[in-house]
Design a protein around this motif. Sequence first.
Motif, short mmCIF file in Angstrom:
data_model
loop_
_atom_site.label_atom_id
_atom_site.label_comp_id
_atom_site.label_asym_id
_atom_site.label_seq_id
_atom_site.Cartn_x
_atom_site.Cartn_y
_atom_site.Cartn_z
N ILE A 85 0.85 -1.18 0.00
CA ILE A 85 0.00 0.00 0.00
C ILE A 85 0.89 1.23 0.00
CG2 ILE A 85 -1.83 1.25 1.17
CD1 ILE A 85 -2.58 -1.37 2.55
N LEU A 86 0.68 2.09 -1.00
CA LEU A 86 1.38 3.36 -1.06
C LEU A 86 0.43 4.46 -0.61
CD1 LEU A 86 2.35 1.51 -3.70
CD2 LEU A 86 3.88 3.47 -3.97
N ARG A 87 1.01 5.53 -0.07
CA ARG A 87 0.23 6.66 0.46
C ARG A 87 0.74 7.96 -0.16
NH1 ARG A 87 -0.06 5.97 6.32
NH2 ARG A 87 2.21 6.08 6.14
N SER A 88 -0.20 8.85 -0.46
CA SER A 88 0.14 10.16 -1.02
C SER A 88 -0.86 11.18 -0.54
CB SER A 88 0.14 10.09 -2.56
OG SER A 88 0.39 11.36 -3.13
N TYR A 89 -0.47 12.43 -0.57
CA TYR A 89 -1.37 13.53 -0.26
C TYR A 89 -1.67 14.40 -1.47
CZ TYR A 89 -0.04 12.07 4.41
OH TYR A 89 0.20 11.32 5.54
N ASP A 90 -1.01 14.05 -2.62
CA ASP A 90 -1.18 14.89 -3.80
C ASP A 90 -1.26 14.09 -5.11
OD1 ASP A 90 1.43 14.05 -4.08
OD2 ASP A 90 2.33 16.05 -3.93
N LEU A 91 -1.28 12.77 -5.04
CA LEU A 91 -1.32 11.87 -6.18
C LEU A 91 -0.01 11.82 -6.96
CD1 LEU A 91 -4.90 12.41 -7.72
CD2 LEU A 91 -3.99 10.27 -6.75
N VAL A 92 0.97 12.58 -6.57
CA VAL A 92 2.23 12.65 -7.30
C VAL A 92 3.40 12.09 -6.48
CG1 VAL A 92 3.90 14.23 -8.37
CG2 VAL A 92 1.44 14.60 -8.67
N ASN A 93 3.47 12.48 -5.24
CA ASN A 93 4.54 12.02 -4.35
C ASN A 93 4.01 10.91 -3.45
OD1 ASN A 93 6.75 14.15 -4.91
ND2 ASN A 93 4.92 15.38 -4.52
N TRP A 94 4.67 9.75 -3.50
CA TRP A 94 4.17 8.56 -2.84
C TRP A 94 5.20 7.99 -1.87
CZ3 TRP A 94 -0.79 6.76 -3.57
CH2 TRP A 94 -1.50 7.35 -4.64
N GLU A 95 4.68 7.32 -0.84
CA GLU A 95 5.52 6.58 0.09
C GLU A 95 4.91 5.21 0.34
OE1 GLU A 95 5.53 8.82 3.73
OE2 GLU A 95 3.44 8.31 4.22
N LEU A 96 5.72 4.26 0.74
CA LEU A 96 5.21 2.95 1.09
C LEU A 96 4.74 2.96 2.53
CD1 LEU A 96 7.71 0.67 -0.79
CD2 LEU A 96 5.24 0.33 -0.76
N ALA A 97 3.51 2.47 2.75
CA ALA A 97 2.90 2.54 4.07
C ALA A 97 2.74 1.17 4.72
CB ALA A 97 1.53 3.21 3.99
N GLY A 98 2.60 0.12 3.95
CA GLY A 98 2.39 -1.20 4.54
C GLY A 98 2.04 -2.21 3.49
N HIS A 99 1.54 -3.37 3.94
CA HIS A 99 1.12 -4.46 3.05
C HIS A 99 -0.20 -5.02 3.55
CE1 HIS A 99 5.44 -4.31 2.13
NE2 HIS A 99 5.12 -4.87 0.97
N SER A 100 -1.10 -5.33 2.61
CA SER A 100 -2.41 -5.88 2.99
C SER A 100 -2.34 -7.36 3.33
CB SER A 100 -3.41 -5.68 1.85
OG SER A 100 -3.61 -4.32 1.58
N VAL A 101 -1.38 -8.07 2.76
CA VAL A 101 -1.26 -9.52 2.98
C VAL A 101 0.04 -9.77 3.73
CG1 VAL A 101 -1.24 -11.79 1.89
CG2 VAL A 101 -2.59 -9.94 0.89
N PRO A 102 -0.02 -9.98 5.04
CA PRO A 102 1.21 -10.06 5.84
C PRO A 102 2.10 -11.25 5.50
CG PRO A 102 -0.71 -9.65 7.23
CD PRO A 102 -1.22 -10.00 5.88
N VAL A 103 1.48 -12.36 5.12
CA VAL A 103 2.23 -13.57 4.77
C VAL A 103 1.45 -14.32 3.71
CG1 VAL A 103 1.17 -14.90 6.64
CG2 VAL A 103 3.37 -15.64 5.69
N LEU A 104 2.16 -14.94 2.79
CA LEU A 104 1.49 -15.69 1.73
C LEU A 104 1.22 -17.11 2.23
CD1 LEU A 104 3.59 -14.56 -1.39
CD2 LEU A 104 1.72 -13.38 -0.24
N ASP A 105 0.25 -17.24 3.11
CA ASP A 105 -0.04 -18.55 3.69
C ASP A 105 -1.08 -19.29 2.86
OD1 ASP A 105 -1.97 -16.72 4.40
OD2 ASP A 105 -2.17 -17.40 6.48
N PHE A 106 -0.74 -19.50 1.59
CA PHE A 106 -1.62 -20.15 0.64
C PHE A 106 -1.09 -21.51 0.20
CE2 PHE A 106 -1.66 -15.46 -0.45
CZ PHE A 106 -2.76 -15.17 0.33
N GLY A 107 -0.17 -22.07 0.95
CA GLY A 107 0.38 -23.37 0.62
C GLY A 107 1.89 -23.37 0.72
N PRO A 108 2.49 -24.57 0.80
CA PRO A 108 3.93 -24.67 1.02
C PRO A 108 4.78 -24.11 -0.09
CG PRO A 108 2.95 -26.83 0.57
CD PRO A 108 1.82 -25.88 0.80
N LYS A 109 4.24 -24.00 -1.31
CA LYS A 109 5.06 -23.46 -2.40
C LYS A 109 5.45 -22.01 -2.16
CE LYS A 109 1.15 -22.43 -5.46
NZ LYS A 109 0.47 -22.87 -6.69
N TYR A 110 4.66 -21.31 -1.36
CA TYR A 110 5.03 -19.93 -1.05
C TYR A 110 6.07 -19.84 0.07
CZ TYR A 110 1.22 -18.79 -4.15
OH TYR A 110 0.42 -18.70 -5.26
#
Length: 545
Positions: A85-110
């Motif tokens: 998830i990126l965050r901006s206050y002007d649609l032009v300058n962005w920063e990284l704020a976090g991730h929606s999926v903390p771990v890919l717990d969808f099977g051992p291949k991940y």
Amino acid sequence: MSWTRHSVNRRAALATGTGLLAGSVLPVAAAGQVSAAQPAAPSPTATTYANPVLWQDFADIDVIRVGNTYYCSASTMHYSPGAPILRSYDLVNWELAGHSVPVLDFGPKYDLNGARGYVRGIWASSLAYRPSNRTFYWVGQIDFAKTYLYTATSVEGPWRRLTTIGTAYYDAGMLVDTDDTLYVAYGNTAIHVAQLSPDGRTQVRTQQVFSTPSSVGTLEGARFYKVNGSYYIFLTRPANGQYILKSTSGPFGPYTLRKVLLDLPGPVPGGGVPHQGGLVQTQYGAWYYMAFVDAYPGGRIPVLAPVTWTSDGWPVVQLVGGAWGGSYPAPAVPAPPRPVEPMTGVEHFTGTSLAPRWEWNHNPDNSKWSVGDGLTLRTATVTSDLYWARNTLTHRIPGPTSTATAVLEHTGMRDGDRAGLALLRDSSACIGLMRDSGGTRVVMVDGLTMDANWNTTGTGTVRASAGVSGSRIWLRVNVDITPGTNRTARFSYSTDGTRFTLFGPTFTLNNAWQFFMGYRYALFNFTTGALGGSVRITRFEATAP
């Protein structure tokens, strides 16, 4: 046919070898229906902005506004944590704020446990906000099998899985309607709309609402909106077009199709046609389309253009000389509360966790790494193959050219250990250290390759080697990711941090699109012998012009 003009069904390709405020309904301040008109706004501080707005690999964009803050999500495939998830206050300058999926717990291949998840995982997905419970929602399908929905009250988290739905919402786009009902538009060619239960945990109904004409080809990448009482599904024609469906009869249609753009010249020389992104409305009523352009070998990079609406309710991208502009007047928005955090810079790994700019190649073994006094990577895998090595930590490459330098302390290495700095993709190269028979060598290695099914075809060839002593080494790579063919990188090293020695031959990057993700910097440590060794990275710096 070049990849910049090639229309491709991503689902078929992968089988063989993603808003606005509330993610949908566009209120200026609170949930509710809005007009597409553009009331007067204050003049922006900056007069113009340049495209790309962010020269890093963020694809399949979904963009929303919550109050005075903009958020953007993107695909990450096999990288973990996923769905940044990126965050901006002007649609032009962005920063990284976090991730929606903390771990890919969808099977051992991940976990790189007996199988691998390259080019699987987090594809085009959706980020939305529900004002009624002040909650963010992320929804996406995994492996054509199931859909997962995560929620958080803050983009920084914690994010938790709310539910798993048996229908795979391919390229999902979530709508939070004015009556608080949750809908998801999804599909490839056959476009569907699903209605979720009030708590978002189950599917109430799903229905096909549109079949793409053969004259258009493939449509996917759904984004779902409601504007002035009409419902819109924004769709991409990969990789050279954007279309939109409109219904005045409700979320289940019927829908009418209109082309938004096709084969439109983009703003990045050598890059592709802007497509697959989202619409967003500013606080003062102006509209923007944030898309990406294919810009391999660096990946897919975000571009921004203003949008107006026709009198009968269709969006029109504002062009410059018949093309997506290289620059536009800056969006008029309230003064930002603070500067955003830079996307690049110096990292000493002194905090209690990794910054959001870092993502692992597949899920890490959390018992084998730590931060605080630098980044300690303990060997987590016995292998001779970088693509099977756990705990490889990656960083997006800023373009169009970039330099990365890592300071590595190596007294904890054991015989058989391999550690260093790589350019990671399906054709990779690295500079690093090999310890064997009690001796340590600095080496440059290329020939790290995968085939179209993401199986390893080459574990690398040493192209340069030299003995090193002491406890610390500076590893560096200079790389050109300007879109196009024959882009190159050079590796070098230093034992004092001042004088760098070019090392090994020039490495030519692969700019094919099929791996989807662009090249990344990667810090690695694995062993061909026995576990127990370690290295410590005390400094990492990524710079761009």
